[in-house]
Motif scaffolding. Sequence first.
Motif, PDB file in Angstrom:
ATOM      1  N   GLU A  12      -0.436   8.408  13.860  1.00 55.92           N
ATOM      2  CA  GLU A  12      -1.714   7.832  13.354  1.00 55.92           C
ATOM      3  C   GLU A  12      -1.494   8.015  11.686  1.00 55.92           C
ATOM      4  N   LEU A  13      -1.035   9.041  11.335  1.00 54.30           N
ATOM      5  CA  LEU A  13      -1.005   9.273   9.773  1.00 54.30           C
ATOM      6  C   LEU A  13       0.147   8.335   9.216  1.00 54.30           C
ATOM      7  N   ALA A  14       1.146   7.929   9.999  1.00 52.28           N
ATOM      8  CA  ALA A  14       2.172   7.069   9.494  1.00 52.28           C
ATOM      9  C   ALA A  14       1.410   5.702   9.376  1.00 52.28           C
ATOM     10  N   ARG A  15       0.934   5.132  10.343  1.00 51.96           N
ATOM     11  CA  ARG A  15       0.071   3.924  10.128  1.00 51.96           C
ATOM     12  C   ARG A  15      -1.155   3.916   9.256  1.00 51.96           C
ATOM     13  N   THR A  16      -1.680   5.037   8.840  1.00 53.60           N
ATOM     14  CA  THR A  16      -2.617   5.239   7.813  1.00 53.60           C
ATOM     15  C   THR A  16      -2.055   5.177   6.419  1.00 53.60           C
ATOM     16  N   ARG A  17      -0.898   5.719   6.424  1.00 57.25           N
ATOM     17  CA  ARG A  17      -0.042   5.540   4.978  1.00 57.25           C
ATOM     18  C   ARG A  17       0.199   4.193   4.883  1.00 57.25           C
ATOM     19  N   GLY A  22      -0.870   1.872   2.059  1.00 51.89           N
ATOM     20  CA  GLY A  22       0.258   1.103   1.039  1.00 51.89           C
ATOM     21  C   GLY A  22      -0.083  -0.390   1.067  1.00 51.89           C
ATOM     22  N   ALA A  23      -0.331  -0.953   2.139  1.00 44.00           N
ATOM     23  CA  ALA A  23      -0.732  -2.397   2.113  1.00 44.00           C
ATOM     24  C   ALA A  23      -1.859  -2.494   1.435  1.00 44.00           C
ATOM     25  N   MET A  78      -2.244  -4.935  -2.027  1.00 39.37           N
ATOM     26  CA  MET A  78      -3.119  -6.128  -2.050  1.00 39.37           C
ATOM     27  C   MET A  78      -3.992  -6.056  -3.271  1.00 39.37           C
ATOM     28  N   MET A  79      -4.400  -4.873  -3.523  1.00 39.88           N
ATOM     29  CA  MET A  79      -5.063  -4.610  -4.772  1.00 39.88           C
ATOM     30  C   MET A  79      -4.309  -4.827  -6.033  1.00 39.88           C
ATOM     31  N   ARG A  80      -3.210  -4.420  -6.130  1.00 38.02           N
ATOM     32  CA  ARG A  80      -2.306  -4.584  -7.329  1.00 38.02           C
ATOM     33  C   ARG A  80      -2.047  -6.065  -7.398  1.00 38.02           C
TER      34      ARG A  80
END
Length: 102
Positions: free
Chosen positions: A83-88, A92-93, A97-99
């Motif tokens: 779950e932590l890996a999916r959250t990261r 990150g995505a 997207m924000m950048r």
Amino acid sequence: MTEEMVTVAAGGAEDLVGAVGAGGFFLLSIVVVWQIAATWRARLLAAREEQYKKLALKYAQLLEDNVELHRRSVEDLKQTREELARTRHSVGAMEKMMREID
């Protein structure tokens, strides 16, 4: 005088029989008490052995429970890592997207 010797000799035999009888009675009493004590001791040892068996069974059950809890905690830890890996990955995505929006 002869009668006195016969009486003394006869009295000595009765005393000997009495002494042997008393000795036999005391010997029998000692053996009986010894056997009662040995039986009592054997029962105590058997009871102690039974308690050790119960304690060993309880320990085995607790050990099995502990292993099961450890297995569950390892599975939960794996799930938390995933779950932590999916959250990261999601964060990150979102950052990417924000950048791109800026």
